[in-house]
Design a protein around this motif. Structure first.
Motif, PDB file in Angstrom:
ATOM      1  N   HIS A 261       0.850  -1.193   0.000  1.00 14.68           N
ATOM      2  CA  HIS A 261       0.000   0.000   0.000  1.00 14.68           C
ATOM      3  C   HIS A 261       0.888   1.246   0.000  1.00 14.68           C
ATOM      4  O   HIS A 261       0.609   2.235  -0.689  1.00 14.68           O
ATOM      5  N   SER A 264       2.356   1.860  -3.491  1.00 17.39           N
ATOM      6  CA  SER A 264       1.408   2.503  -4.411  1.00 17.39           C
ATOM      7  C   SER A 264       1.232   3.975  -4.039  1.00 17.39           C
ATOM      8  O   SER A 264       0.999   4.816  -4.906  1.00 17.39           O
ATOM      9  N   GLY A 265       1.375   4.299  -2.758  1.00 22.46           N
ATOM     10  CA  GLY A 265       1.284   5.697  -2.349  1.00 22.46           C
ATOM     11  C   GLY A 265       2.431   6.529  -2.909  1.00 22.46           C
ATOM     12  O   GLY A 265       2.229   7.637  -3.395  1.00 22.46           O
ATOM     13  N   ARG A 267       3.914   6.018  -5.572  1.00 28.51           N
ATOM     14  CA  ARG A 267       3.701   6.172  -7.033  1.00 28.51           C
ATOM     15  C   ARG A 267       2.587   7.164  -7.328  1.00 28.51           C
ATOM     16  O   ARG A 267       2.466   7.671  -8.441  1.00 28.51           O
ATOM     17  N   ALA A 268       1.747   7.467  -6.315  1.00 27.34           N
ATOM     18  CA  ALA A 268       0.612   8.376  -6.540  1.00 27.34           C
ATOM     19  C   ALA A 268       1.044   9.840  -6.541  1.00 27.34           C
ATOM     20  O   ALA A 268       0.344  10.703  -7.054  1.00 27.34           O
TER      21      ALA A 268
ATOM     22  N   GLY B 187       0.857   5.303   2.463  1.00 27.07           N
ATOM     23  CA  GLY B 187      -0.431   4.626   2.324  1.00 27.07           C
ATOM     24  C   GLY B 187      -1.596   5.603   2.305  1.00 27.07           C
ATOM     25  O   GLY B 187      -2.562   5.434   1.562  1.00 27.07           O
ATOM     26  N   ALA B 190      -2.023   6.925  -1.131  1.00 24.73           N
ATOM     27  CA  ALA B 190      -2.655   5.996  -2.078  1.00 24.73           C
ATOM     28  C   ALA B 190      -4.172   6.147  -2.019  1.00 24.73           C
ATOM     29  O   ALA B 190      -4.871   5.917  -3.004  1.00 24.73           O
ATOM     30  N   ASP B 191      -4.692   6.569  -0.852  1.00 28.66           N
ATOM     31  CA  ASP B 191      -6.148   6.705  -0.682  1.00 28.66           C
ATOM     32  C   ASP B 191      -6.653   8.108  -1.012  1.00 28.66           C
ATOM     33  O   ASP B 191      -7.836   8.397  -0.843  1.00 28.66           O
TER      34      ASP B 191
END
Lengths: 349, 349
Positions: A261, A264-265, A267-268, B187, B190-191
């Motif tokens: 998680h 992916s953060g 990469r955001a 994280g 990511a949200d």
């Protein structure tokens, strides 16, 4: 657009206020400076950021004071009938606390300068290419919003339009929460045996760097954005419990899930200045640690016509050779490696 | 010292193993390479890191495999009667799990290379000036400890001697905890709504960068160091609750206390490579964004004879001018500013 004709009254001649003054003067606009601290006005006007305010009427008032003083200064500025903006880190609270003709108020927040302070650090280029949030509220007039947008563009920044509430939730996530958790990680280091800290690498330095910020200022920022910050702190507390259970019970799947998680953060996050995030790669070059060598390296790198996105130097003062990391677009890394190697540099990926 | 005569058998020809091979070959020692993955051996030997292992006896075996495989490979190496070391991120667990003549085993952990992987990224200079923990246990022989210390010095690293237990508590604090909390901050991103991330600045990038590391590898590292990591996660949970109470109740004193504790933590980190931490200051220079300019800047900076400790480039590909941050000793900043200004550069503090 050319509705912004001045004069511009900057309230608070610190780093941000004085830098806005310099940018406006660069554009030929009249700038009036005021500050609770007369030294700041003297310094800022000495740098050419404007002239001392003496009650003159202004077209636009820019309030650049600490969070606790925002509402009062915004209210005072609105009483003059001018269009008013501010550069505060939080946008909902001053709006609810300020009084007067709020339709003339449009909040703002430049993403710049957080680590330095005082007018001496000011620069007309401080906002070049930086995101600058513009946060009109439901009652803001188009005229006021356009004027503030003109100021942002004039300062060389990139306008990002959000509602005050969206802005506060955004910075809670991208600024306030990272600051608070960096402080918690750094706090563990304060309690550490000194010899253990000899193993500190670049990673822990990066994670904790922002935790060195002024506690009094950050206390005001976090307090002013308490609701949004608390919501995220609650989420983190839940995730921390998941993490503790996973490590405690040896549940590798749950631990991997938290770590993935996080990946992916990372990469955001958009590229610098909100641009698209292009995949980067590091090229490492061993550089003899004496003056002329860096110049020679960048001359050779420049000749390769590869755009260098960032640089890190890692050298031990005691050693003759330093390691320079050049961050470039993945697609250009091989070309840079080859051309530097051809020029006799010791390079590696 | 010249007890280290080789041959050296490197088990695991990834980034660290192949780099150690290159450093030993540079010193003229015979290096034997083995790896579960024959491609790694081919690649590493192709780079000159050594020759494929074919059962030859070795004086020193360096185990450079993932945490989960450490104990088995260390045990196999001890069975040959050689002195054995490893480069694992955790030191207590392999010691308790390994079997054989443990007096010949001395653990090690170089603080390098965590962000890249594979033999292609290998370099003889990877360890230059980096701390390299050496962790003899109660039963380790002096001969074995001296041999491993020789390897570390030969690789250009700075030996840091700790017990296995001290090492694990140290890296839990300086590496594993920062990684896990960076993952929690990342994280939250990511949200996040995409438009909120447009406000991301350098701070959140720095805090979350290490969270981009390989989840599978980090899961193994954290699991292997569960006891020390859990102790710190517990402390963080307690501090997080203090933080939540402080923000929720608006208790500014408690919030400032947590933030000040973080500031003292950032000051506790020693300088790069464990050297003394000298106070630094940033000098900002506006640089036209085309090839020759960086070279010209570093030529002028070099001429000022101020040692540049680090550099950051912050530019928007769309804009003609980039901002270059030069980090130098506080005592030299004014001199650098003056000499760059004299050469016509647009500089600010």
């Amino acid at each position: 657009m050319s509705d912004l004709t001045g004069p511009i009254h900057v309230v608070g001649a610190g780093l941000l206020g004085a830098s806005i003054g310099l940018a406006c003067r660069r554009a030929g606009l009249e700038v009036l400076l005021s500050d609770r601290n007369p030294d700041h006005v003297r310094t800022a006007s000495g740098l050419g950021a404007g002239t001392p305010y003496a009650g003159q009427p202004a077209q636009l008032v820019v309030v650049a004071v600490p969070p606790d003083q925002l509402a009062a200064e915004i209210s005072a500025a609105l009483a003059t009938g001018a269009v008013v903006t501010d550069v505060g880190s939080v946008k909902s609270q001053p709006l609810t606390q300020a009084t007067g003709e709020l339709s003339n108020y449009v909040g703002g927040h430049p993403m710049a300068g957080s680590e330095r302070s005082g007018p001496l650090a000011a620069s007309a280029g401080l906002f070049d290419g930086r995101p600058w949030a513009i946060t009109p509220h439901a009652g803001s007039t188009e005229v006021a919003t356009d004027l503030v947008t003109e100021l942002v563009v004039l300062c060389g920044a990139v306008p990002v339009r959000l509602t005050p509430e969206e802005h506060d939730r955004a910075v809670a996530r991208t600024s306030h929460l990272p600051h608070l958790l960096a402080a918690l990680v750094a706090g563990r280091l304060a309690d550490a045996p000194v010899d253990h800290l000899a193993l500190s690498g670049q990673g822990v330095r990066d994670v904790t760097r922002i935790a060195g910020g002024d506690p009094e200022l950050w206390q005001q920022i976090v307090t002013a954005n308490a609701v949004a910050v608390l919501e995220l702190l609650g989420e983190v507390r839940g995730q921390l419990d998941v993490l503790i259970d996973a490590v405690g019970s040896g549940s590798r799947e749950d631990l991997v899930a938290v770590l993935e998680h996080g990946v992916s953060g990372t990469r955001a996050i958009p590229g610098k200045h909100g641009g698209p995030l292009t995949p980067m790669r590091s090229v490492f070059v061993s550089v003899p640690d004496h003056p002329g060598e860096l110049a020679r390296l960048f001359f050779d790198a420049g000749a390769s016509e590869v755009n260098i996105e960032d640089i890190h130097i890692d050298h031990d003062p005691g050693r003759p050779v330093g390691l320079v990391e050049l961050l470039v677009a993945e697609s250009r890394a091989e070309h840079l490696l080859a051309s530097l190697e051809a020029k006799g540099w010791a390079v590696h990926r």
